[in-house]
Design an enzyme around this catalytic site. Structure first.
Site, short mmCIF file in Angstrom:
data_model
loop_
_atom_site.label_atom_id
_atom_site.label_comp_id
_atom_site.label_asym_id
_atom_site.label_seq_id
_atom_site.Cartn_x
_atom_site.Cartn_y
_atom_site.Cartn_z
N SER A 147 62.87 26.69 10.87
CA SER A 147 61.64 27.18 10.23
C SER A 147 61.22 28.46 10.93
O SER A 147 61.49 28.65 12.13
CB SER A 147 60.52 26.15 10.37
OG SER A 147 59.29 26.69 9.94
N ASN A 168 68.59 18.49 7.10
CA ASN A 168 67.34 18.95 6.47
C ASN A 168 66.14 18.04 6.76
O ASN A 168 65.01 18.51 6.78
CB ASN A 168 67.57 19.05 4.96
CG ASN A 168 66.26 19.16 4.20
OD1 ASN A 168 65.65 20.21 4.11
ND2 ASN A 168 65.79 18.03 3.67
N ARG A 197 63.78 14.50 -1.94
CA ARG A 197 62.82 15.38 -2.63
C ARG A 197 62.81 16.75 -1.93
O ARG A 197 63.50 16.96 -0.92
CB ARG A 197 61.41 14.77 -2.59
CG ARG A 197 60.80 14.76 -1.21
CD ARG A 197 59.39 14.19 -1.19
NE ARG A 197 58.71 14.58 0.04
CZ ARG A 197 57.52 14.12 0.42
NH1 ARG A 197 56.89 13.23 -0.32
NH2 ARG A 197 56.96 14.56 1.53
N GLY A 229 67.47 13.90 4.13
CA GLY A 229 66.16 14.17 3.53
C GLY A 229 66.31 14.72 2.12
O GLY A 229 65.54 15.58 1.68
N TYR A 239 56.23 20.10 16.08
CA TYR A 239 57.06 20.62 14.98
C TYR A 239 57.69 21.96 15.38
O TYR A 239 58.90 22.18 15.23
CB TYR A 239 56.20 20.77 13.73
CG TYR A 239 56.92 21.28 12.51
CD1 TYR A 239 57.54 20.41 11.62
CD2 TYR A 239 57.00 22.65 12.24
CE1 TYR A 239 58.20 20.88 10.50
CE2 TYR A 239 57.66 23.13 11.12
CZ TYR A 239 58.26 22.24 10.24
OH TYR A 239 58.92 22.71 9.13
N ILE A 258 57.39 27.29 1.84
CA ILE A 258 58.11 26.88 0.62
C ILE A 258 57.26 25.85 -0.12
O ILE A 258 56.71 24.93 0.50
CB ILE A 258 59.49 26.25 0.99
CG1 ILE A 258 60.29 27.17 1.92
CG2 ILE A 258 60.28 25.93 -0.27
CD1 ILE A 258 60.71 28.50 1.37
N THR A 264 60.52 21.59 17.84
CA THR A 264 61.79 21.09 17.28
C THR A 264 62.51 22.17 16.49
O THR A 264 63.73 22.25 16.51
CB THR A 264 61.58 19.87 16.35
OG1 THR A 264 60.74 20.22 15.24
CG2 THR A 264 61.01 18.69 17.10
N LYS A 265 61.73 23.00 15.79
CA LYS A 265 62.38 24.02 14.96
C LYS A 265 62.99 25.12 15.83
O LYS A 265 64.04 25.68 15.49
CB LYS A 265 61.37 24.58 13.96
CG LYS A 265 60.90 23.55 12.93
CD LYS A 265 62.07 22.96 12.15
CE LYS A 265 61.67 21.87 11.18
NZ LYS A 265 62.81 21.31 10.45
#
Ligand SMILES: NC(=O)c1ccc[n+]([C@@H]2O[C@H](COP(=O)([O-])OP(=O)(O)OC[C@H]3O[C@@H](n4cnc5c(N)ncnc54)[C@H](O)[C@@H]3O)[C@@H](O)[C@H]2O)c1
Length: 256
Positions: free
Chosen positions: A149, A90, A16, A13, A163, A196, A166-167
């Site tokens: 995260s 990432n 960007r 990833g 999400y 972020i 998974t984190k």
């Protein structure tokens, strides 16, 4: 001689956002860096920008959720840059597919979306680690950092349950592998960013970002470079005795 010269680094990833900053930081520290992204144009542009600054880089297009794609990417990186000594997991997605165009809540989320988020955010880390660890074992050294995260540790109202799950799972992934791979000289750690400022976050309502800023003792959103510098420490020889740890990069938002 810089801190990472001689190291070959794979960042997923990396086209960007946080991944690009992590790749750039390693490139600036002297590593040869593979910029992997499933968007070939982003990977190429990011790798080229770092190359223009004098770094040794390779752009690689691959989907981390696809085993054949990951294996082919790793083979190309090894052929071009040499054996991979550092893996940064990432690549991640956080779909905004809810009825209001924000995060999907339970009941709105399809099983297909749930599976895709698990495939990219969690299985992607498994596939990449599986592809690079055999050579790290032979070398008797290596480091893996996964981008988790704060949303994997506590409730966060801008992400979905897929999400968050998974984190949190990446934290178990990290601690288990640290135990399993420690005897081979491989360190395994995670970073847990708070809010972020990246393209992923640009769709977030300004009020939500302002609320996050005020809940952060350091009173700002994080930058991709904040996360990148923490990763750079964890993959450096200065962190040789650090493994199985989750390092929050969140301005003090969550102190656990
Ligand atoms: N931005 C934040 O506030 C924040 C906070 C905590 C954790 N994170 C995590 O940091 C990581 C990077 O986030 P970001 O904000 O830079 O996101 P971003 O969306 O700006 O960048 C993610 C990059 O990953 C790539 N990617 C997506 N799916 C891929 C796949 N299947 N295979 C290969 N590449 C893929 C995208 O093309 C993109 O270039 C993610 O894991 C995210 O969950 C972000």
């Amino acid at each position: 001689m810089t801190s990472h010269s001689g190291k070959v680094v794979l960042v997923t990833g990396a086209g960007r956002g946080i991944g690009q900053a992590i790749a750039d930081a390693h490139a600036a520290a002297g590593a040869s860096v593979a910029y992997l992204d499933h968007d070939p144009a982003l990977a190429a542009a990011a790798a080229e920008a770092a190359r223009a600054r004098g770094a040794t880089t390779l752009a690689v297009s691959a989907d981390v959720a696809d085993e054949a794609s990951v294996k082919a990417a790793v083979a190309r990186i090894v052929d071009t840059l040499g054996p991979i000594g550092v893996l940064i997991n990432n690549a991640g997605i956080s779909p905004k597919s809810g009825a209001d165009g924000k995060r999907a809540k339970l009941g709105e989320m399809s099983a297909e979306e749930w599976r895709r988020v698990l495939d990219v955010n969690l299985t992607g880390a498994f596939l990449c680690a599986s592809a690079v660890v055999p050579a790290m074992r032979v070398a008797g050294r290596g480091s893996i950092v996964s981008v988790s995260s704060v949303a994997g540790k506590t409730y966060c109202d801008i992400v979905g349950v897929h999400y968050a799950a998974t984190k949190a799972a990446l934290i178990g992934f990290t601690k288990h592998l640290a135990g399993e791979l420690g005897p081979d000289g491989i360190t395994v750690n995670a970073v847990a960013p708070g809010r972020i400022d990246t393209p992923l976050m640009r769709g977030t309502a300004p009020e939500a970002n302002e609320a996050a800023r005020m809940a952060t003792p350091l009173r700002r959103l994080g930058s991709p470079e904040d996360v990148a510098q923490t990763c750079l420490f964890l993959t450096s020889d200065n962190a040789a005795f650090v493994t199985g740890q989750v390092c929050d990069v969140a301005g003090g938002w969550l102190m656990t």
